[in-house]
Design an enzyme around this catalytic site. Structure first.
Site, PDB file in Angstrom:
ATOM      1  N   LYS A 221       0.815  -1.221   0.000  1.00 15.17           N
ATOM      2  CA  LYS A 221       0.000   0.000   0.000  1.00 15.17           C
ATOM      3  C   LYS A 221       0.845   1.264   0.000  1.00 15.17           C
ATOM      4  O   LYS A 221       1.995   1.259   0.402  1.00 15.17           O
ATOM      5  CB  LYS A 221      -1.001  -0.049   1.156  1.00 15.17           C
ATOM      6  CG  LYS A 221      -2.112  -1.073   0.822  1.00 15.17           C
ATOM      7  CD  LYS A 221      -3.267  -1.102   1.776  1.00 15.17           C
ATOM      8  CE  LYS A 221      -4.334  -2.071   1.245  1.00 15.17           C
ATOM      9  NZ  LYS A 221      -5.433  -2.283   2.216  1.00 15.17           N
ATOM     10  N   ARG A 261      -3.024 -10.166   4.879  1.00 16.62           N
ATOM     11  CA  ARG A 261      -3.462 -10.296   3.479  1.00 16.62           C
ATOM     12  C   ARG A 261      -2.363  -9.714   2.605  1.00 16.62           C
ATOM     13  O   ARG A 261      -2.089  -8.518   2.656  1.00 16.62           O
ATOM     14  CB  ARG A 261      -4.770  -9.541   3.300  1.00 16.62           C
ATOM     15  CG  ARG A 261      -5.354  -9.623   1.889  1.00 16.62           C
ATOM     16  CD  ARG A 261      -6.656  -8.854   1.800  1.00 16.62           C
ATOM     17  NE  ARG A 261      -7.202  -8.900   0.455  1.00 16.62           N
ATOM     18  CZ  ARG A 261      -6.775  -8.104  -0.548  1.00 16.62           C
ATOM     19  NH1 ARG A 261      -5.784  -7.221  -0.317  1.00 16.62           N
ATOM     20  NH2 ARG A 261      -7.313  -8.188  -1.739  1.00 16.62           N
TER      21      ARG A 261
END
Ligand SMILES: Nc1nc2ncc(COP(=O)(O)O)nc2c(=O)[nH]1
Length: 285
Positions: A221, A261
């Site tokens: 991210k 994840r």
């Protein structure tokens, strides 16, 4: 919390690794690589070989600004992949905000519904999840991708996210979802600025006090890229953020995350085992 058992999912005494298969042309970190069904299936099997305990199959990009895909298109993308991976014995989760997709995915063999909207995008979702009985990821969310960044305003992000997750839990329980189905997720990058993501990671202990297993989705991210800019100040691209992801995985696992994840499974599968060995040794003292 890492050893907590979630019905129908592996209980391995360590943080689980959820590998990501985005069957989309436009996901922020791997858009288009796995858009073809056969390629997506092969990639899911590769992730299991690399050590994924769960494979998360999504058919709709959730990156900031993403435009929604139709129900039929989302079903077309995910159903065959979920069915094929299930037939190969893979534990599959479906990453969807739509109740109809969740229902079809569970029929095709999905063992977990991963809803980034925490039941807000589709009011029917909690009832469908209640009826299927499978574990349900309630992620913190403040609106669709197209305008989520305008909602990234918090006085105390950990307290507010915990409180908003608590409200979502109460709401889905009222719709018939059972306590043991619920998994929570702070939604890193969803209506969050970089500082909010770091505060939420540092607040995993507080979030765990809500009493539910926690999934952490930091992989590749943008806040990681911003932490590690190139010499000219350019944020490191997501394609070179797997090492930073690895560090977050080890720290999150040791802080008590139930699952991480991630896109690059092999190294993260090592990291959760390192964290488990370290925690076991410290527990021994
Ligand atoms: N539970 C959960 N699901 C998610 N799905 C998609 C993305 C967006 O990242 P991607 O486009 O790389 O999959 N992030 C999350 C997340 O943080 N948590």
């Amino acid at each position: 919390m890492t050893t907590r058992h979630v019905r129908g999912l592996p209980a391995l005494g360590r943080c689980l690794v959820m590998g990501v298969v985005n069957v989309t042309p436009d996901s922020f970190s791997d858009g288009g690589q796995w858009f073809d069904v056969d390629t997506a299936i092969r990639h899911g099997l590769d992730l299991v070989r690399e050590g994924a305990d769960i494979v998360d199959v999504g058919g709709e990009s959730t990156r900031p600004g993403a435009v929604r895909v139709s129900l039929d298109e989302e079903l077309r993308r995910v159903e065959p992949v979920i069915r094929a991976l299930t037939e190969e014995g893979v534990t599959v989760s479906v990453d969807t905000m739509r109740a109809e997709v969740a229902e079809a995915a569970v029929k095709a063999g999905a063992k977990l519904v991963n809803d980034v909207s925490g039941g807000l995008a589709d009011p029917v979702m909690p009832r469908v999840v209640a009826a299927t009985g499978v574990p349900y990821v309630v992620m913190h969310w403040r609106g669709h991708s197209r305008d989520m960044e305008s909602r990234a305003i918090y006085a105390d992000v950990v307290t507010e996210v915990a409180e908003e997750l608590r409200k979502r839990v109460d709401s889905v329980l009222a719709e018939g979802v059972r306590e043991e189905q619920i998994v929570l997720d702070p939604g890193l990058g969803f209506s969050k600025q970089a500082e909010h993501n770091w505060a939420l990671l540092a607040g995993i202990g507080t979030l765990n006090e809500l009493g539910y297993p926690l999934i952490i989705g930091a992989s590749r991210k943008r806040f990681l890229g911003r932490l590690l800019p190139d010499a000219d100040g350019t944020p490191r691209p997501f394609s070179r953020s797997d090492d930073a992801t690895l560090a977050v995985t080890a720290l999150a696992a040791q802080a008590g995350a139930w699952c991480v994840r991630v896109h690059h499974v092999a190294a993260n599968a090592d990291a959760v085992r390192v964290a488990a060995a370290w925690t076991a040794a410290s527990d021994g003292h």
